[in-house]
Scaffold this motif. Sequence first.
Motif, short mmCIF file in Angstrom:
data_model
loop_
_atom_site.label_atom_id
_atom_site.label_comp_id
_atom_site.label_asym_id
_atom_site.label_seq_id
_atom_site.Cartn_x
_atom_site.Cartn_y
_atom_site.Cartn_z
N UNK A 228 52.29 42.05 78.33
CA UNK A 228 52.89 40.89 78.57
C UNK A 228 53.58 40.11 77.66
N UNK A 229 52.82 39.89 76.46
CA UNK A 229 53.34 39.40 75.24
C UNK A 229 54.70 39.83 74.89
N UNK A 230 54.76 41.10 74.89
CA UNK A 230 56.05 41.99 74.29
C UNK A 230 57.27 41.39 75.31
N UNK A 231 56.88 41.07 76.53
CA UNK A 231 58.03 40.64 77.40
C UNK A 231 58.53 39.11 77.30
N UNK A 232 57.53 38.46 76.71
CA UNK A 232 57.73 36.92 76.85
C UNK A 232 58.06 36.35 75.50
N UNK A 233 58.84 35.23 75.26
CA UNK A 233 59.11 34.49 74.24
C UNK A 233 57.90 33.60 74.15
N UNK A 234 57.33 33.18 75.05
CA UNK A 234 56.45 31.91 74.88
C UNK A 234 55.29 32.55 74.35
N UNK A 235 54.47 32.01 73.33
CA UNK A 235 53.25 32.67 72.82
C UNK A 235 52.23 32.44 74.03
N UNK A 236 51.41 33.71 73.90
CA UNK A 236 50.34 33.67 74.57
C UNK A 236 48.93 33.43 73.96
N UNK A 237 48.14 32.46 74.57
CA UNK A 237 46.85 32.24 74.01
C UNK A 237 45.55 32.83 74.60
N UNK A 238 44.80 33.27 74.06
CA UNK A 238 43.61 33.91 74.89
C UNK A 238 42.46 32.91 74.76
N UNK A 239 41.90 32.77 75.86
CA UNK A 239 40.43 31.98 76.09
C UNK A 239 39.40 32.85 76.58
N UNK A 240 39.40 33.08 77.89
CA UNK A 240 38.27 33.90 78.58
C UNK A 240 37.86 35.21 77.85
N UNK A 241 39.06 35.70 77.26
CA UNK A 241 38.78 37.09 76.67
C UNK A 241 38.11 37.24 75.32
N UNK A 242 38.06 36.22 74.83
CA UNK A 242 37.51 36.28 73.49
C UNK A 242 36.13 35.81 73.33
N UNK A 260 44.89 31.48 69.48
CA UNK A 260 43.26 31.60 69.97
C UNK A 260 42.77 30.23 70.16
N UNK A 261 42.14 30.05 71.56
CA UNK A 261 41.46 28.81 72.00
C UNK A 261 39.99 29.54 71.47
N UNK A 262 39.50 28.77 70.65
CA UNK A 262 38.02 29.11 70.34
C UNK A 262 37.17 28.18 70.89
N UNK A 263 35.91 28.52 71.57
CA UNK A 263 34.88 27.77 72.18
C UNK A 263 33.70 28.03 71.49
N UNK A 264 32.75 27.25 71.06
CA UNK A 264 31.52 27.55 70.29
C UNK A 264 30.77 28.58 71.41
N UNK A 265 30.63 27.95 72.63
CA UNK A 265 29.84 28.48 73.79
C UNK A 265 30.09 30.01 74.07
N UNK A 266 31.65 30.39 74.02
CA UNK A 266 32.03 31.40 74.43
C UNK A 266 31.61 32.49 73.44
N UNK A 267 31.75 32.14 72.14
CA UNK A 267 31.51 33.14 71.00
C UNK A 267 30.30 33.23 70.37
N UNK A 268 29.11 32.36 71.34
CA UNK A 268 27.72 32.53 70.83
C UNK A 268 27.29 31.66 69.77
#
Length: 371
Positions: A228-242, A260-268
């Motif tokens: 998807x990122x290759x098809x869009x000019x708008x930057x993508x940000x990952x949250x849930x996947x990280x 990257x959206x960084x969340x303390x809980x999501x990454x341990x």
Amino acid sequence: MNLKEITLNRLNMTLKNPFKTSFGVVQDKDFFIVEINDKNGLIGYGESVAFSSPWYTEETTETTLHIMRDFLIPLLKATPISHPNEVAQIFQIIRGNNMAKAAIETAVWDLYAKQLNIPLYELIGGKKTSIDAGISLGIESDTDELIKKIKKHIDNGFKRVKIKIKKNHDLEVIKQVRDAFPTLPLMVDANSAYTLTDSAHLKKFDDYNLLMIEQPLGHEDIFEHSILQKQLDTPLCLDESIYSLEDVILAHELGSCQVINLKLGRVGGLKEAIKIHDYCVEHSIDLWCGGMLEAGIGRAHNIALSTLPGFNLPGDTGASNHYWHKDIIIPEVTLKNGEIEVNKQSGIGYEINKNNLAEYTVDKTSYSLTN
Ligand code: OSB
Ligand code: MG
């Protein structure tokens, strides 16, 4: 670190306003404030961020309790530590369950900073004296209502606005908001509402000068985001996947996102969060600190994390009173000109409000950490 006891305070708090995402609505928060005491009477605090149902990631309040009580606390008890970095290591033999791990790990970091009598942000190498606040607004069925809210938040100084979108509730909303605020730093969060078959539709988002699109595709996907990122000019940000540094490396190598959206809980917890931060700095990846509709303790940890130099975009961390009638910390988190001033007290920089904590507490159980 002379750990003596850990207490799980289970709290029920009600958000001022229901928060609607592509999956559903959150208003009642059922979560834990973790308290770790050392033998000298100092206390470190952490907050669990899983919700009552597994709509965001697989963890829930109940799984958090199960994992902390039956696995993490016994591990912490069995292994004396001299530095908070060791906690993530001890917890490594337990798979996943990052939010449960982070609730305890961050409490140990707070305690350690208090033992050294320095602010947590300084301990981790943070330099900022204030952080930029952004706001995340849930889905509103009435876009005029949304626009009114945005106007209010801009007047309060918020540095960027994120709106939630879902299928069939996206382009028209974006267009109206963009028309109302032509220069607003604006982004959207889909919470995994789309699939790759929507890519032609998502391509139309490019017309609205969005800062980024957050998590458009699968909640654990990294590969399809790269297509998807290759098809869009708008930057993508990952949250849930990280969930880890490895995920960030994969996403970066594949070109799945630019932010990257960084969340303390999501990454341990903090150790992994700092590793991700350092990688993002090294590879010039834009980074910001996400939110989980936290009460004051989680909010304070987010502020400390956000003082690191790699957090180059406003996060989702705002004032206590945007979320709660009464928060559980003293002072409450406030905004001045869209910024949160970083407190210089030791640890997370905020005291617990014992009366408010007691008022919200529905259960409280302590476990000894000495043998
Ligand atoms: O996707 O970032 C998200 C809230 C709960 C769960 C997931 C998300 C959010 C938010 C709001 O966007 C963050 C906040 O204001 O704390
Ligand atoms: Mg998100």
